[in-house]
Design a protein around this motif. Structure first.
Motif, PDB file in Angstrom:
ATOM      1  N   ARG A   1      60.525  34.737  64.534  1.00 41.40           N
ATOM      2  CA  ARG A   1      61.570  35.559  65.146  1.00 41.40           C
ATOM      3  C   ARG A   1      61.365  35.464  66.647  1.00 41.40           C
TER       4      ARG A   1
ATOM      5  N   TYR B   1      66.180  33.562  64.449  1.00 41.48           N
ATOM      6  CA  TYR B   1      65.092  33.155  63.563  1.00 41.48           C
ATOM      7  C   TYR B   1      65.040  31.635  63.538  1.00 41.48           C
TER       8      TYR B   1
ATOM      9  N   GLN C   1      57.389  36.218  66.940  1.00 37.01           N
ATOM     10  CA  GLN C   1      56.583  36.706  65.829  1.00 37.01           C
ATOM     11  C   GLN C   1      56.683  35.658  64.746  1.00 37.01           C
TER      12      GLN C   1
ATOM     13  N   TRP D   1      59.282  42.973  60.166  1.00 38.80           N
ATOM     14  CA  TRP D   1      58.964  42.383  61.467  1.00 38.80           C
ATOM     15  C   TRP D   1      58.252  43.372  62.377  1.00 38.80           C
TER      16      TRP D   1
ATOM     17  N   ILE E   1      54.539  42.713  62.274  1.00 38.04           N
ATOM     18  CA  ILE E   1      54.042  41.367  62.599  1.00 38.04           C
ATOM     19  C   ILE E   1      53.667  41.346  64.088  1.00 38.04           C
TER      20      ILE E   1
END
Length: 122
Positions: free
Chosen positions: A32, A99, A21, A5, A8
């Motif tokens: 996320r 998420y 993201q 992550w 990203i």
């Protein structure tokens, strides 16, 4: 494949005080979401034809799904059926991280997307 992550790109979330993201494959996508405790929630619900699963990582988020309000806590899994009217309507005092998984995939959540969003508002 491991998703890092930290690599990203970060984009603005659906409300002031949140960032997101996103990644997208052919049949599923994941986002996320990081929401500050002072994020601005308008209480407006939306819907889409995608199945959605929310996985709480940290903090607390207050959700509304088809007129029912409840809090999601770390480790909770929330399923949103296609067509359900839903929204995040608040965050706990520490904010929250979660998420969201979507099937079919939602490329409209990727930075730089120029097509139409699948979101519908009443």
């Amino acid at each position: 494949m491991l998703i890092d992550w930290s690599k990203i790109p970060v984009a603005a979330g659906m409300r002031a005080g949140s960032d997101r993201q996103g990644i997208c494959a052919e049949k599923i996508s994941a986002v996320r979401v990081v929401t500050a405790p002072d994020a601005q929630f308008d209480g407006k619900t939306h819907w889409h034809d995608n199945e959605q699963i929310l996985i709480m990582i940290s903090g607390t988020v207050r959700l509304m799904v088809d007129g029912r309000e409840f809090d999601a806590h770390p480790g909770d899994l929330v399923f949103f059926p296609p067509g359900s009217r839903h929204a995040a309507v608040g965050a706990g005092p520490e904010g929250c991280v979660y998420y969201e998984l979507f099937a079919p995939a939602r490329p409209d959540q990727l930075p730089g997307w120029v097509g139409e969003s699948v979101l519908r508002f009443d």
